[in-house]
Design a protein around this motif. Structure first.
Motif, PDB file in Angstrom:
ATOM      1  N   VAL A  39       4.692   2.493 -13.668  1.00  0.00           N
ATOM      2  CA  VAL A  39       4.237   1.318 -12.905  1.00  0.00           C
ATOM      3  C   VAL A  39       2.830   1.593 -12.370  1.00  0.00           C
ATOM      4  O   VAL A  39       1.940   0.736 -12.438  1.00  0.00           O
ATOM      5  CB  VAL A  39       5.210   0.971 -11.744  1.00  0.00           C
ATOM      6  N   SER A  82      -0.866   5.200  -4.343  1.00  0.00           N
ATOM      7  CA  SER A  82       0.225   5.574  -3.429  1.00  0.00           C
ATOM      8  C   SER A  82       1.501   5.893  -4.205  1.00  0.00           C
ATOM      9  O   SER A  82       2.246   6.808  -3.853  1.00  0.00           O
ATOM     10  CB  SER A  82       0.516   4.436  -2.446  1.00  0.00           C
ATOM     11  N   LEU A  83       1.725   5.129  -5.253  1.00  0.00           N
ATOM     12  CA  LEU A  83       2.905   5.352  -6.090  1.00  0.00           C
ATOM     13  C   LEU A  83       2.805   6.724  -6.782  1.00  0.00           C
ATOM     14  O   LEU A  83       3.803   7.446  -6.913  1.00  0.00           O
ATOM     15  CB  LEU A  83       2.980   4.227  -7.129  1.00  0.00           C
ATOM     16  N   VAL A  91       6.912  -2.376  -5.923  1.00  0.00           N
ATOM     17  CA  VAL A  91       5.487  -2.637  -6.172  1.00  0.00           C
ATOM     18  C   VAL A  91       5.333  -3.743  -7.217  1.00  0.00           C
ATOM     19  O   VAL A  91       4.483  -4.628  -7.073  1.00  0.00           O
ATOM     20  CB  VAL A  91       4.753  -1.353  -6.609  1.00  0.00           C
ATOM     21  N   LEU A 120       5.302   3.959   0.827  1.00  0.00           N
ATOM     22  CA  LEU A 120       5.293   4.045  -0.628  1.00  0.00           C
ATOM     23  C   LEU A 120       4.940   5.467  -1.059  1.00  0.00           C
ATOM     24  O   LEU A 120       5.586   6.036  -1.949  1.00  0.00           O
ATOM     25  CB  LEU A 120       4.262   3.044  -1.179  1.00  0.00           C
ATOM     26  N   SER A 121       3.939   6.056  -0.409  1.00  0.00           N
ATOM     27  CA  SER A 121       3.480   7.410  -0.757  1.00  0.00           C
ATOM     28  C   SER A 121       4.517   8.485  -0.435  1.00  0.00           C
ATOM     29  O   SER A 121       4.522   9.545  -1.056  1.00  0.00           O
ATOM     30  CB  SER A 121       2.215   7.769   0.031  1.00  0.00           C
ATOM     31  N   SER A 122       5.376   8.205   0.534  1.00  0.00           N
ATOM     32  CA  SER A 122       6.300   9.233   1.029  1.00  0.00           C
ATOM     33  C   SER A 122       7.403   9.542   0.017  1.00  0.00           C
ATOM     34  O   SER A 122       7.557   8.852  -0.981  1.00  0.00           O
ATOM     35  CB  SER A 122       6.938   8.755   2.329  1.00  0.00           C
ATOM     36  N   MET A 152      11.314  -7.263   0.490  1.00  0.00           N
ATOM     37  CA  MET A 152      10.608  -6.297   1.331  1.00  0.00           C
ATOM     38  C   MET A 152      10.303  -6.893   2.699  1.00  0.00           C
ATOM     39  O   MET A 152      10.287  -8.116   2.848  1.00  0.00           O
ATOM     40  CB  MET A 152       9.293  -5.873   0.650  1.00  0.00           C
ATOM     41  N   ASN A 200       5.347  13.700  -4.282  1.00  0.00           N
ATOM     42  CA  ASN A 200       6.237  14.059  -3.163  1.00  0.00           C
ATOM     43  C   ASN A 200       7.690  14.187  -3.598  1.00  0.00           C
ATOM     44  O   ASN A 200       8.448  14.952  -3.006  1.00  0.00           O
ATOM     45  CB  ASN A 200       6.112  13.018  -2.044  1.00  0.00           C
ATOM     46  N   ASP A 254       8.277   5.030 -12.140  1.00  0.00           N
ATOM     47  CA  ASP A 254       7.290   4.858 -11.060  1.00  0.00           C
ATOM     48  C   ASP A 254       5.896   5.287 -11.526  1.00  0.00           C
ATOM     49  O   ASP A 254       4.905   4.599 -11.250  1.00  0.00           O
ATOM     50  CB  ASP A 254       7.699   5.671  -9.824  1.00  0.00           C
ATOM     51  N   VAL A 293       1.205   9.319  -5.564  1.00  0.00           N
ATOM     52  CA  VAL A 293       1.453  10.310  -4.502  1.00  0.00           C
ATOM     53  C   VAL A 293       2.959  10.427  -4.257  1.00  0.00           C
ATOM     54  O   VAL A 293       3.494  11.527  -4.078  1.00  0.00           O
ATOM     55  CB  VAL A 293       0.706   9.920  -3.206  1.00  0.00           C
ATOM     56  N   MET A 294       3.655   9.288  -4.300  1.00  0.00           N
ATOM     57  CA  MET A 294       5.114   9.304  -4.121  1.00  0.00           C
ATOM     58  C   MET A 294       5.788  10.193  -5.163  1.00  0.00           C
ATOM     59  O   MET A 294       6.659  11.006  -4.838  1.00  0.00           O
ATOM     60  CB  MET A 294       5.694   7.888  -4.217  1.00  0.00           C
ATOM     61  N   PRO A 348      10.158   2.075  -0.453  1.00  0.00           N
ATOM     62  CA  PRO A 348       9.885   1.311  -1.676  1.00  0.00           C
ATOM     63  C   PRO A 348       9.403   2.208  -2.808  1.00  0.00           C
ATOM     64  O   PRO A 348       8.840   3.268  -2.560  1.00  0.00           O
ATOM     65  CB  PRO A 348       8.776   0.353  -1.239  1.00  0.00           C
ATOM     66  N   GLY A 349       9.649   1.751  -4.050  1.00  0.00           N
ATOM     67  CA  GLY A 349       9.188   2.483  -5.225  1.00  0.00           C
ATOM     68  C   GLY A 349       8.540   1.518  -6.201  1.00  0.00           C
ATOM     69  O   GLY A 349       8.098   0.436  -5.810  1.00  0.00           O
ATOM     70  N   GLY A 350       8.535   1.903  -7.473  1.00  0.00           N
ATOM     71  CA  GLY A 350       7.834   1.117  -8.491  1.00  0.00           C
ATOM     72  C   GLY A 350       8.370  -0.302  -8.656  1.00  0.00           C
ATOM     73  O   GLY A 350       7.599  -1.234  -8.885  1.00  0.00           O
ATOM     74  N   GLY A 351       9.687  -0.468  -8.524  1.00  0.00           N
ATOM     75  CA  GLY A 351      10.271  -1.802  -8.672  1.00  0.00           C
ATOM     76  C   GLY A 351       9.780  -2.731  -7.573  1.00  0.00           C
ATOM     77  O   GLY A 351       9.484  -3.907  -7.813  1.00  0.00           O
ATOM     78  N   TYR A 362       3.081   0.060   4.745  1.00  0.00           N
ATOM     79  CA  TYR A 362       3.694  -0.064   3.408  1.00  0.00           C
ATOM     80  C   TYR A 362       3.175   1.042   2.484  1.00  0.00           C
ATOM     81  O   TYR A 362       3.950   1.697   1.796  1.00  0.00           O
ATOM     82  CB  TYR A 362       3.401  -1.449   2.817  1.00  0.00           C
ATOM     83  N   LEU A 363       1.853   1.243   2.485  1.00  0.00           N
ATOM     84  CA  LEU A 363       1.258   2.267   1.622  1.00  0.00           C
ATOM     85  C   LEU A 363       1.756   3.664   2.017  1.00  0.00           C
ATOM     86  O   LEU A 363       2.013   4.505   1.156  1.00  0.00           O
ATOM     87  CB  LEU A 363      -0.277   2.217   1.681  1.00  0.00           C
TER      88      LEU A 363
END
Lengths: 210, 210
Positions: A149, A36-37, B26, B14-16, B1, A43, A146, A39-40, B21-24, B10-11
């Protein structure tokens, strides 16, 4: 795993003494998190003027990666079910010789299946690492941490899954049957860990140079 | 969170392309996952005849670890908020010299804060590794793979958090202010990774020997 569950509920169930979810499920969830990260980062690259030349690539990588999120979630579910089947096998009656035989066969069969689920997690981690590598190199460099990570968590998911292959393999009576699975899985896991370490060291140098 | 959120939601978030949320986040969530897994191994040890001699230890370790779950969740929340503040600072007006000065100060201040959150994640990972070590050695050996997954995910959470310290540090104009933070954090992270690698190698040998 049941992804409709809240994070809090998942953490509570994980902490509890119920056998599932356990480490195998966490490894699969971590695969979904790192995917998912990734994919982020796609995006956050798509639609940005600075990254117009990689937009087509990012769209393709995003589509590829997206399918893995569902795969990891489904493997998390499989892991719970496989573990439950091992537990069910142990509960079979063991009074007569015939019952003992059937019970041992059921334990052996379900344990072998329980080893094959984390092995699939490792195969999927192995497939996403090269995708995450391209994303870290061509994707939005403001999100380089990201991408990093995602790579670090993928490697941990793989190594965690390998521990689950190993513990199920060790529980088998006829280890021969799974020997090839173990060697293949271990090779893939080692490859993932080495590649991740290399990529993370490159990413850290790049961030420092910014 | 917000842990009341479903895993699926959440996923998706995260993907958006939304910044949090981002890497930090996660990384902090992975801290909560590994801690919960450690608590699970304690719970799978407590009350078992075979482990009566370590029951008091396991209860103590379980209580210690449990407090870290909430810490990691709270750090995940802090990470989102810190990132939002950096974004807000970038949106400040920059027409006049005075506005530019205020904006730069706000960016610098919020970026320094954004570096300190993942640094706290690393400190907490550093505190739970010795606890997970004891659990892996004294706790239920049927759950040795779970203890191992917890250790692997903790190391990845720490390394992921370090990337976030690094990217924020690199964005600072006055790096001197955070130089000590960076060195301390890097030392802790390296220690965690080395220790985790050592423990995981021990755990793998032990499982193979079973």
């Amino acid at each position: 795993m049941d992804t409709k569950k809240s994070i809090q509920k998942y953490l509570e169930e994980l902490s509890s003494n119920s056998p599932t979810p356990g480490g195998g499920n966490v490894a699969a969830l971590c695969g979904a998190l790192s995917t998912s990260l990734g994919v982020m980062v796609c995006n956050l690259t798509i639609g940005k003027k600075k990254y117009l030349d990689v937009e087509a690539d990012m769209n393709e990588l995003k589509n590829k990666l997206s399918s893995f999120i569902e795969k990891f979630i489904s493997l998390g579910r499989d892991d719970n079910e496989a573990f439950d089947r091992v537990m069910d096998a142990f509960k079979l009656p063991k009074e007569t010789d015939q019952q003992k035989k059937l019970r041992n066969e059921a334990i052996e069969k379900s344990t072998l299946e329980a080893a094959s689920v984390p092995s699939e997690v490792i195969k999927n981690c192995h497939e996403i690492i090269p995708i995450l590598e391209i994303i870290s190199k061509k994707g939005n460099q403001n999100s380089l941490s990201d991408s990093g990570v995602a790579i670090a968590i993928t490697a941990a998911a793989s190594d965690g899954a390998f521990l689950n292959v190993l513990i199920n393999y060790s529980a088998l009576t006829d280890k021969q049957k799974a020997a090839e699975l173990l060697v293949q899985t271990e090779d893939l896991n080692n490859e993932i860990k080495e590649e991740a370490q290399f990529l993370l060291s490159e990413i850290k140098s790049k961030i420092r140079g910014n």
